[in-house]
Design an enzyme around this catalytic site. Structure first.
Site, mmCIF file in Angstrom:
data_model
loop_
_atom_site.group_PDB
_atom_site.id
_atom_site.type_symbol
_atom_site.label_atom_id
_atom_site.label_comp_id
_atom_site.label_asym_id
_atom_site.label_seq_id
_atom_site.Cartn_x
_atom_site.Cartn_y
_atom_site.Cartn_z
ATOM 1 N N LEU A 202 53.799 58.881 37.697
ATOM 2 C CA LEU A 202 55.037 58.998 37.054
ATOM 3 C C LEU A 202 54.944 57.522 36.460
ATOM 4 O O LEU A 202 54.906 56.726 37.558
ATOM 5 C CB LEU A 202 56.245 59.042 37.898
ATOM 6 C CG LEU A 202 56.535 60.366 38.477
ATOM 7 C CD1 LEU A 202 57.905 60.251 39.393
ATOM 8 C CD2 LEU A 202 57.284 61.257 37.111
ATOM 9 N N HIS A 203 55.159 56.951 35.499
ATOM 10 C CA HIS A 203 55.331 55.649 35.113
ATOM 11 C C HIS A 203 56.073 55.316 33.771
ATOM 12 O O HIS A 203 56.480 54.123 33.854
ATOM 13 C CB HIS A 203 53.953 54.921 35.131
ATOM 14 C CG HIS A 203 53.491 55.439 33.515
ATOM 15 N ND1 HIS A 203 52.974 56.291 33.418
ATOM 16 C CD2 HIS A 203 53.262 54.529 32.340
ATOM 17 C CE1 HIS A 203 52.442 56.490 32.177
ATOM 18 N NE2 HIS A 203 52.737 55.241 31.619
ATOM 19 N N ARG A 204 56.547 56.294 33.327
ATOM 20 C CA ARG A 204 57.333 56.354 32.067
ATOM 21 C C ARG A 204 58.711 55.468 32.144
ATOM 22 O O ARG A 204 59.393 56.305 33.324
ATOM 23 C CB ARG A 204 57.725 57.499 31.195
ATOM 24 C CG ARG A 204 56.553 58.125 30.738
ATOM 25 C CD ARG A 204 56.000 57.559 29.439
ATOM 26 N NE ARG A 204 54.780 57.983 29.010
ATOM 27 C CZ ARG A 204 53.948 57.568 27.893
ATOM 28 N NH1 ARG A 204 54.195 56.447 27.315
ATOM 29 N NH2 ARG A 204 52.893 57.919 27.809
#
Ligand code: UD1
Length: 354
Positions: A202-204
Site C-alpha cells: 500500500l503506498h498510494r
C-alpha cells in the site's frame, strides 16, 4: 545519438534497467540523472546494484517535500544539467513528480522529450500521478505507449501522430528476472510456504493519507485467514505511525521494501497479491498470480480480463477476493520482453524524422 534518462523513484529504476541495456546495445550515449526523489538505500541503491544499472551520472539529491516544493526544486536543479548535456532526447518515465519536472525543464529548453509509459489514464483527477501523466503526455514530443489501450487514450486526446506502441519495459525486466534468476528457486524467506500466504503493498496517497480509510484497510488485511506479507513503503510507514495504526496486527507480517528479485519470488509464490501499485498488478499478471487491486480504478484495465486482477472498492468483500482461485494461464498482454529494444528503435527513427 545522446539520450538523457531522468529517474527518481523506485518504479523508474526498474524501467531504467532494460532501457539502459537496450540503449547500450544500440550504441547510444546514455546519461542518467537521478533526481533523488527516493533516497533510502532499499528504495534506490539496491535496484541499481541488483539490476546491474550503471551508476547515475548526476544525483540531484532533491529528497521529499510537498508536490510543489519537490517538483520546483527538481526543475531548478535540472535546468543547468539538461542545458549543458544538450541531448538528442530527454527520456522520462511513468508518472512521478520527477517525470513532470524533467518534462517541463526539457520542453522550456527546447529539448525533445520522449515519454515512456505514455497514455495511461485512471480518469481520477484527484491522483497526483494522473496530473503528472496527462501534463507530461501533452508536452512530450514522442509518446511511447505500452498497450493499445494507452494508444487509444492518446488518440482521443489528439496525440496520435506523436504516439508509438512499443510494449511494456516492465515486462522485459520481470520476464528476465523470472527466467534467469536463482532467487526465484531459493527457499522462501520469513518461513513462508508457497501458496500459503498473501503479498500486500500500500503506498498510494488516496489509501495512506486518510487515517480512517487507512485504518479500515489495514484492519481488513490483518483479518485475512492467511499470513499477509506487507512490504512497507516509507509513505505507509510514516502515515501509519502518525495515526497510531499498527502494521504488525493480526495476520500482517510487515517487511522492508524488498529488492526486485526477492519481490518477484514472493509474487510468484503467493496465493494472491493485494496492492495499489501499478507495477505489482502487471507483475502478478505476468507471473500468473491472482491480484486484488486496492483501488476503485486501474490504469491497467487489460489485467481485469479473465479475473486475473479485480478491483476492491469495498474492504467487506476483501476476504472473498483475496483467496479466490483463477484457472488456466493469463493471456500475454505486455509483450515478449523486447519492449526496450523497440524504445531504442523509436528514438532513433523519430530523431532522424525530426
Ligand atoms: C512516488 C510517486 C508514485 C510512485 C511511487 C513509487 C509521485 C507523485 N508519486 O510516490 O507515483 O508510485 O513513488 O514508490 O511522484 N520517503 C522516504 N524515503 C524515500 C522516499 C520517500 O522516507 O527514499 C518518504 C517521505 O516521507 C516522503 C514519502 O515517503 O514524504 C513519499 O515519498 P514521495 O517521493 O513524495 O512519493 P511516493 O509516495 O514514494
Amino acid at each position: 545519438m545522446h539520450v538523457v534518462s531522468v529517474v527518481g523513484a523506485r518504479p523508474q529504476f526498474i524501467k531504467l534497467a532494460p532501457i539502459a541495456e537496450a540503449l547500450h546495445s544500440a550504441g547510444f550515449r546514455h546519461t542518467i540523472i537521478h533526481t533523488g526523489q527516493h533516497y533510502d538505500a532499499n528504495m534506490s541503491q539496491v535496484f541499481f546494484a541488483d539490476l546491474r544499472i550503471p551508476e547515475p551520472d548526476y544525483n540531484l539529491a532533491i529528497g521529499s517535500g510537498t508536490h510543489g516544493v519537490q517538483t520546483g526544486r527538481m526543475l531548478a536543479a535540472l535546468d543547468p544539467v539538461l542545458h549543458d548535456e544538450n541531448p538528442d532526447w530527454v527520456l522520462v518515465y511513468g508518472d512521478t513528480n520527477s517525470t513532470l519536472a524533467a518534462s517541463v525543464s526539457a520542453v522550456k529548453l527546447h529539448l525533445p522529450v520522449a515519454h515512456l509509459e505514455a497514455g495511461l489514464r485512471s480518469f481520477n483527477r484527484a491522483m497526483p500521478e494522473e496530473h503528472n501523466r496527462v501534463m507530461t503526455d501533452h508536452c512530450a514530443d514522442l509518446l511511447l505507449a505500452p498497450t493499445q489501450t494507452a494508444m487509444d487514450h492518446l488518440a482521443r486526446e489528439g496525440l496520435a501522430s506523436r504516439s508509438r506502441l512499443v510494449g511494456d519495459v516492465m515486462a522485459d525486466i520481470c520476464l528476465r528476472v523470472a527466467t534467469d534468476n536463482e532467487a526465484l528457486d531459493a527457499p522462501l524467506p520469513f518461513g513462508l510456504q508457497s501458496d500459503q500466504f498473501l503479498l500486500a503493498s500500500l503506498h498510494r496517497a488516496e489509501n495512506t493519507d486518510d487515517p480512517s480509510h487507512l485504518s479500515q484497510l489495514v484492519g481488513a488485511l490483518a483479518a485475512l485467514p492467511l499470513p499477509v506479507v506487507l512490504t512497507v513503503h516509507p509513505r505507509l510507514s510514516s502515515r501509519a505511525s502518525q495515526s497510531g495504526i499498527a502494521l504488525d496486527q493480526g495476520s500482517l507480517l510487515p517487511v522492508e521494501p524488498q529488492p526486485y528479485p526477492q519481490l518477484m519470488q514472493l509474487v510468484a509464490n503467493a496465493r494472491g497479491v493485494l496492492t495499489d501499485s501499478g507495477g505489482l498488478q502487471k507483475e502478478a499478471h505476468i507471473l500468473g498470480t491472482p491480484c486484488t487491486t486496492l483501488r476503485t480504478e486501474t490504469e491497467w484495465v487489460e489485467t481485469l480480463e479473465g479475473g486475473w486482477n479485480v478491483l476492491c472498492p469495498d474492504v467487506r468483500v476483501l476476504p472473498e477476493l483475496a483467496l479466490r482461485r483463477v484457472s488456466g494461464h493469463p493471456p500475454k498482454l505486455f509483450g515478449d520482453g523486447h519492449a526496450a529494444a523497440s524504445v531504442a528503435a523509436a528514438l532513433a527513427a523519430d530523431s532522424v524524422a525530426g
